[in-house]
Design a protein around this motif. Structure first.
Motif, PDB file in Angstrom:
ATOM      1  N   ARG A   1       6.170 -14.998 -11.431  1.00 56.08           N
ATOM      2  CA  ARG A   1       5.781 -14.031 -12.446  1.00 56.08           C
ATOM      3  C   ARG A   1       4.284 -13.685 -12.369  1.00 56.08           C
ATOM      4  O   ARG A   1       3.910 -12.512 -12.471  1.00 56.08           O
ATOM      5  N   ASN A   2       3.453 -14.698 -12.193  1.00 57.90           N
ATOM      6  CA  ASN A   2       2.014 -14.430 -12.141  1.00 57.90           C
ATOM      7  C   ASN A   2       1.642 -13.531 -10.969  1.00 57.90           C
ATOM      8  O   ASN A   2       0.835 -12.618 -11.095  1.00 57.90           O
ATOM      9  N   HIS A   3       2.264 -13.815  -9.835  1.00 59.56           N
ATOM     10  CA  HIS A   3       2.058 -12.981  -8.653  1.00 59.56           C
ATOM     11  C   HIS A   3       2.507 -11.549  -8.967  1.00 59.56           C
ATOM     12  O   HIS A   3       1.839 -10.573  -8.595  1.00 59.56           O
ATOM     13  N   ALA A   4       3.619 -11.416  -9.688  1.00 61.99           N
ATOM     14  CA  ALA A   4       4.139 -10.087 -10.043  1.00 61.99           C
ATOM     15  C   ALA A   4       3.137  -9.333 -10.925  1.00 61.99           C
ATOM     16  O   ALA A   4       2.891  -8.131 -10.730  1.00 61.99           O
ATOM     17  N   VAL A   5       2.541 -10.052 -11.873  1.00 55.54           N
ATOM     18  CA  VAL A   5       1.559  -9.409 -12.760  1.00 55.54           C
ATOM     19  C   VAL A   5       0.344  -8.949 -11.943  1.00 55.54           C
ATOM     20  O   VAL A   5      -0.137  -7.815 -12.089  1.00 55.54           O
ATOM     21  N   GLU A   6      -0.105  -9.832 -11.042  1.00 53.03           N
ATOM     22  CA  GLU A   6      -1.243  -9.472 -10.165  1.00 53.03           C
ATOM     23  C   GLU A   6      -0.948  -8.209  -9.368  1.00 53.03           C
ATOM     24  O   GLU A   6      -1.768  -7.294  -9.291  1.00 53.03           O
TER      25      GLU A   6
ATOM     26  N   SER B   1       1.265  -5.866  -9.941  1.00 56.32           N
ATOM     27  CA  SER B   1       1.430  -4.638 -10.725  1.00 56.32           C
ATOM     28  C   SER B   1       0.076  -4.093 -11.156  1.00 56.32           C
ATOM     29  O   SER B   1      -0.120  -2.868 -11.215  1.00 56.32           O
ATOM     30  N   GLN B   2      -0.891  -5.005 -11.395  1.00 57.62           N
ATOM     31  CA  GLN B   2      -2.240  -4.529 -11.752  1.00 57.62           C
ATOM     32  C   GLN B   2      -2.953  -3.947 -10.531  1.00 57.62           C
ATOM     33  O   GLN B   2      -3.506  -2.860 -10.566  1.00 57.62           O
ATOM     34  N   LYS B   3      -2.870  -4.679  -9.426  1.00 57.41           N
ATOM     35  CA  LYS B   3      -3.564  -4.241  -8.214  1.00 57.41           C
ATOM     36  C   LYS B   3      -3.052  -2.887  -7.722  1.00 57.41           C
ATOM     37  O   LYS B   3      -3.831  -2.038  -7.285  1.00 57.41           O
ATOM     38  N   TYR B   4      -1.738  -2.690  -7.785  1.00 61.26           N
ATOM     39  CA  TYR B   4      -1.173  -1.461  -7.202  1.00 61.26           C
ATOM     40  C   TYR B   4      -0.800  -0.420  -8.268  1.00 61.26           C
ATOM     41  O   TYR B   4      -0.182   0.590  -7.957  1.00 61.26           O
ATOM     42  N   ASN B   5      -1.164  -0.714  -9.503  1.00 63.41           N
ATOM     43  CA  ASN B   5      -0.979   0.247 -10.586  1.00 63.41           C
ATOM     44  C   ASN B   5       0.476   0.701 -10.747  1.00 63.41           C
ATOM     45  O   ASN B   5       0.792   1.896 -10.695  1.00 63.41           O
TER      46      ASN B   5
ATOM     47  N   ASP C   1       0.850  -1.206   0.000  1.00 65.84           N
ATOM     48  CA  ASP C   1       0.000   0.000   0.000  1.00 65.84           C
ATOM     49  C   ASP C   1       0.882   1.252   0.000  1.00 65.84           C
ATOM     50  O   ASP C   1       0.572   2.239  -0.656  1.00 65.84           O
ATOM     51  N   GLU C   2       2.008   1.152   0.743  1.00 65.78           N
ATOM     52  CA  GLU C   2       2.930   2.299   0.776  1.00 65.78           C
ATOM     53  C   GLU C   2       3.594   2.479  -0.606  1.00 65.78           C
ATOM     54  O   GLU C   2       3.768   3.604  -1.073  1.00 65.78           O
ATOM     55  N   ILE C   3       3.911   1.365  -1.244  1.00 64.45           N
ATOM     56  CA  ILE C   3       4.474   1.440  -2.604  1.00 64.45           C
ATOM     57  C   ILE C   3       3.448   2.126  -3.522  1.00 64.45           C
ATOM     58  O   ILE C   3       3.788   3.002  -4.322  1.00 64.45           O
ATOM     59  N   ALA C   4       2.169   1.741  -3.358  1.00 63.67           N
ATOM     60  CA  ALA C   4       1.112   2.306  -4.210  1.00 63.67           C
ATOM     61  C   ALA C   4       0.962   3.818  -3.988  1.00 63.67           C
ATOM     62  O   ALA C   4       0.710   4.563  -4.938  1.00 63.67           O
ATOM     63  N   ARG C   5       1.150   4.272  -2.738  1.00 60.83           N
ATOM     64  CA  ARG C   5       1.053   5.719  -2.466  1.00 60.83           C
ATOM     65  C   ARG C   5       2.151   6.463  -3.229  1.00 60.83           C
ATOM     66  O   ARG C   5       1.916   7.538  -3.798  1.00 60.83           O
ATOM     67  N   ALA C   6       3.339   5.899  -3.254  1.00 53.36           N
ATOM     68  CA  ALA C   6       4.428   6.536  -3.999  1.00 53.36           C
ATOM     69  C   ALA C   6       4.154   6.450  -5.506  1.00 53.36           C
ATOM     70  O   ALA C   6       4.411   7.407  -6.253  1.00 53.36           O
ATOM     71  N   ALA C   7       3.610   5.310  -5.925  1.00 50.37           N
ATOM     72  CA  ALA C   7       3.327   5.114  -7.360  1.00 50.37           C
ATOM     73  C   ALA C   7       2.354   6.182  -7.861  1.00 50.37           C
ATOM     74  O   ALA C   7       2.461   6.656  -9.000  1.00 50.37           O
ATOM     75  N   GLU C   8       1.435   6.564  -7.008  1.00 48.79           N
ATOM     76  CA  GLU C   8       0.454   7.593  -7.347  1.00 48.79           C
ATOM     77  C   GLU C   8       1.154   8.914  -7.693  1.00 48.79           C
ATOM     78  O   GLU C   8       0.770   9.621  -8.624  1.00 48.79           O
ATOM     79  N   VAL C   9       2.196   9.231  -6.936  1.00 51.42           N
ATOM     80  CA  VAL C   9       2.970  10.465  -7.159  1.00 51.42           C
ATOM     81  C   VAL C   9       3.788  10.342  -8.453  1.00 51.42           C
ATOM     82  O   VAL C   9       3.870  11.264  -9.255  1.00 51.42           O
ATOM     83  N   ILE C  10       4.374   9.158  -8.640  1.00 46.66           N
ATOM     84  CA  ILE C  10       5.290   8.955  -9.774  1.00 46.66           C
ATOM     85  C   ILE C  10       4.525   8.890 -11.103  1.00 46.66           C
ATOM     86  O   ILE C  10       5.044   9.287 -12.157  1.00 46.66           O
ATOM     87  N   LYS C  11       3.279   8.426 -11.018  1.00 44.43           N
ATOM     88  CA  LYS C  11       2.453   8.197 -12.207  1.00 44.43           C
ATOM     89  C   LYS C  11       2.365   9.420 -13.136  1.00 44.43           C
ATOM     90  O   LYS C  11       2.286   9.283 -14.347  1.00 44.43           O
TER      91      LYS C  11
END
Ligand code: FMN
Length: 336
Positions: free
Chosen positions: A231-236, A238-242, A206-216
């Motif tokens: 890999r599948n977990h990684a794809v999940e 990356s989609q979930k946390y954008n 969730d903290e990664i996602a907060r930073a991702a929001e800024v970087i986006k």
């Protein structure tokens, strides 16, 4: 990853798992610029491993600049700056994750690394760098000459990225990445733990996602990292946390197949892969002055970790010193 992602490891991971990008072990720019020519071993790779990123760490901006020029000359596809290592011998000197507490120095380091890439594009080489020894510069030129033609030109300006953590003693990823964004790294990769946490607890996505929001809203890409299974977990994730990508670390130990898409069948029995890895390790390093088989034993322990009698097999593997020894153990346990 330090002590893990050397040339033989990356070769095997790429051949059997085909990750989209691989990174070298982190290497000290102070070491490179103080003449430690053995560190050039960290920068060994072959063409099968592309795209390959060299990871460096340290505290001296000028050394980052000169090492960046050297890495361009060696033909790397990218340069990553480590601002995430929590180890005492690194962080106590102000490098690795300690840079989270000195954002001005962190920014200067990124700027100077980029300047070193530009220096290369404008005609400078390791031999023109005042802190790089002649021995190192000559070896770098030798490797450069052996590169394929497309890597002999200076036309490509390679990207400079940062790998870091979500904070020093408390999560503050959104605030920290604001600093980094001022100097426009190509990628910010965030491990979802603070320095204080080291490797304990779970990665905070969730903290990664907060930073991702800024970087986006910028030209920088964002990668997440921490506790990814495959890999599948990684794809999940990356989609979930954008986010734009995920770095996989520990789950690849002894298992290049974590990088395969679901449903794709492994090409080879994993113990044959381990044997090939051992042979390549021996071929790559056996002629070195301070050769030791010990680091390879650690990998062998990882290869057998999921078999029922792992403990017993590992005990045998930890007595081995050559590829033949390893083969005997595998045969004795009907693993080949
Ligand atoms: C043995 C070991 C060595 C590591 N070396 C490095 C390194 O050289 N550079 C780096 O950025 N991270 C390094 N890390 C951290 C990992 O890259 C990664 O951020 C961390 O293990 C969390 O991801 P994971 O759960 O997928 O392993 C290392 C981790 C371990 C366990």
């Amino acid at each position: 990853m330090d002590g893990v992602t050397d040339h033989p490891y990356r070769y095997i991971q790429k051949k059997y798992g085909n990750p989209d990008v691989v990174y070298t072990e982190f290497t000290s720019v102070e070491g490179v610029c103080h003449g430690a020519d053995r560190l050039l071993q960290d920068f060994l790779f072959d063409e099968t491993q592309r795209p390959i990123v060299a990871q460096i760490y340290g505290t001296t901006p000028q050394f980052f600049r000169e090492t960046a020029t050297l890495l361009c000359q060696l033909g790397f596809d990218g340069i990553d700056i480590n601002m995430g290592c929590p180890a005492k011998n690194v962080a106590h000197s102000g490098a690795g994750a300690a840079l989270i507490t000195t954002p001005d120095l962190a920014k200067t380091i990124v700027t100077q690394t980029k300047a070193g890439v530009t220096d290369w594009a404008e005609g400078k080489s390791a031999i023109n760098c005042s802190h790089i020894s002649e021995t190192i510069a000559k070896e770098v030129q030798k490797r450069h000459t052996a590169l394929p033609a497309e890597y002999q030109s200076r036309n490509q300006v390679i990207p400079v990225s940062v790998k870091t953590r979500i904070g020093y003693d408390k999560p503050m990823a959104a605030e920290w990445v604001q600093h980094l964004l001022e100097v426009e790294p190509a990628v910010i990769a965030l491990h979802g733990r603070t320095l204080k946490q080291q490797y304990s607890g779970l990665a905070d996505w969730d903290e990664i996602a907060r930073a991702a929001e800024v970087i986006k809203h910028t030209n920088t890409l964002v990668f997440g990292n921490g506790d990814t299974k495959n890999r599948n977990h990684a794809v999940e994730l990356s989609q979930k946390y954008n986010i734009d990508g995920v770095l996989i670390g520990r789950s690849s130990f002894g298992n290049p197949y974590v990088f395969l898409p679901e449903g794709e069948r492994p090409k080879k029995n994993i113990f044959q892969v381990a044997l090939e890895h051992t042979q390549l390790y021996q071929d790559t390093y056996a002629h070195h002055e301070r050769y030791s088989f010990l680091p390879m034993r650690k990998h062998l322990g990882w290869y057998v970790r999921s078999i029922p009698n792992a403990k017993e097999v590992r005990r045998q593997l930890f007595q081995t010193n050559t590829t033949d020894d390893v083969k005997h153990v595998f045969l004795a346990y009907n693993l080949l």
